[in-house]
Design an enzyme around this catalytic site. Structure first.
Site, PDB file in Angstrom:
ATOM      1  CD  GLU A 196      -0.173  -5.713  10.753  1.00 32.34           C
ATOM      2  OE1 GLU A 196       0.082  -4.495  10.651  1.00 32.34           O
ATOM      3  OE2 GLU A 196      -1.316  -6.181  10.609  1.00 32.34           O
TER       4      GLU A 196
ATOM      5  CG  ASP B  72      -6.157  -0.335 -24.594  1.00 30.35           C
ATOM      6  OD1 ASP B  72      -7.170  -0.495 -25.288  1.00 30.35           O
ATOM      7  OD2 ASP B  72      -5.364  -1.250 -24.313  1.00 30.35           O
TER       8      ASP B  72
ATOM      9  N   PRO C 164       0.805  -1.224   0.000  1.00 32.41           N
ATOM     10  CG  PRO C 164      -0.797  -1.549   1.657  1.00 32.41           C
ATOM     11  CD  PRO C 164       0.514  -2.069   1.168  1.00 32.41           C
TER      12      PRO C 164
ATOM     13  NE  ARG D 284      -4.466  -5.172 -22.474  1.00 33.31           N
ATOM     14  CZ  ARG D 284      -4.720  -4.139 -23.261  1.00 33.31           C
ATOM     15  NH1 ARG D 284      -3.990  -3.037 -23.159  1.00 33.31           N
ATOM     16  NH2 ARG D 284      -5.675  -4.189 -24.158  1.00 33.31           N
TER      17      ARG D 284
END
Length: 244
Positions: free
Chosen positions: A116, A169, A89, A154
């Site tokens: 953690e 895209d 994160p 991709r």
């Protein structure tokens, strides 16, 4: 390209690596995948890969030893200097630009954390990149690793049937993609815009660019703030604002 994933749950990747574009890219030899259980590298007799944090606190922390040893082994197997990417994160938010950067590499190692998090020595002395796929918390890094593997694969040469697909895209140009239509031209009273049926390529291109700008303005205006617009784009954007 070679993509190795270090995870405690390698079975999670069987469906992802064995389906759709990723499966086809592997079968055609454009990329190889390997999900490695780094528990197999621990020297702990009970096969533990985590321990209590120094200083106290809730939860468990992944130990450095099995992760360092696993990465060392993968480097030796492939004789490469890979990008070692930690999914966490605290990492930089993942973008299409980052996917395009990683697609130029020969070897990626993706680290999937749990509990953690990691011993800080992994972060400081082993990884080259820290990536987050969004401002939320997941159970582990596996889903983030799947996102990176898919978005990078991709972009590799010859993976997509139409090489322009990846170029046009959303986010590849810094804008959201324009609306798309296919047959039939009329469906339940809903019609395809006349310009797309006209065969006039210049007008079609202008319509697509304008619709791309319009959609970006409505849904992701922050992208326009970050983008240096061309003269034509500025003119189209003013036209859109007048119409609104």
């Amino acid at each position: 390209m070679k993509i190795d994933v270090l995870t405690l749950f390698p079975e999670m990747f069987e469906g992802v690596f064995g389906s759709s574009i990723l499966k086809k890219a592997k079968e055609e030899g454009h990329v190889s995948y390997q999900a490695v259980d780094f528990r197999e590298y621990t020297t702990n007799k009970h096969k533990k890969v985590d321990d209590y944090p120094y200083g106290g606190g809730a939860g468990m922390v992944l130990s450095p030893q099995p992760i360092f040893d696993a990465v060392d082994d993968l480097k030796q197997q492939n004789d490469t200097s890979p990008r070692v990417i930690m999914l966490c994160p605290q990492g930089e938010r993942y973008t299409q630009a980052k996917a395009e950067e990683l697609a130029k590499e020969e070897h990626l190692i993706l680290l999937c954390g749990h509990y953690e998090g990691y011993d800080e020595r992994v972060r400081k002395h082993l990884v080259t990149d820290e990536i987050s796929i969004g401002d939320y918390v997941l159970t582990g890094g596996e889903l983030g690793a799947m996102v990176i593997a898919d978005s990078v694969t991709r972009l590799l040469p010859n993976v997509l049937g139409n090489e322009e697909s990846a170029v046009t895209d959303s986010f590849s140009t810094g804008l959201l993609e324009h609306p798309q239509y296919t047959r039939p031209a009329e469906f339940r009273g809903m019609e395809v815009p006349d310009v797309l049926l006209s065969g006039h390529h210049a007008n079609i291109e202008r319509w697509r660019k304008k619709e791309s700008l319009k959609r970006t303005l409505e849904r992701r205006p922050d992208l326009l703030e970050e983008r240096e617009l061309t003269v034509e784009e500025e003119r189209l954007l003013e036209e859109i604002k007048r119409e609104q």
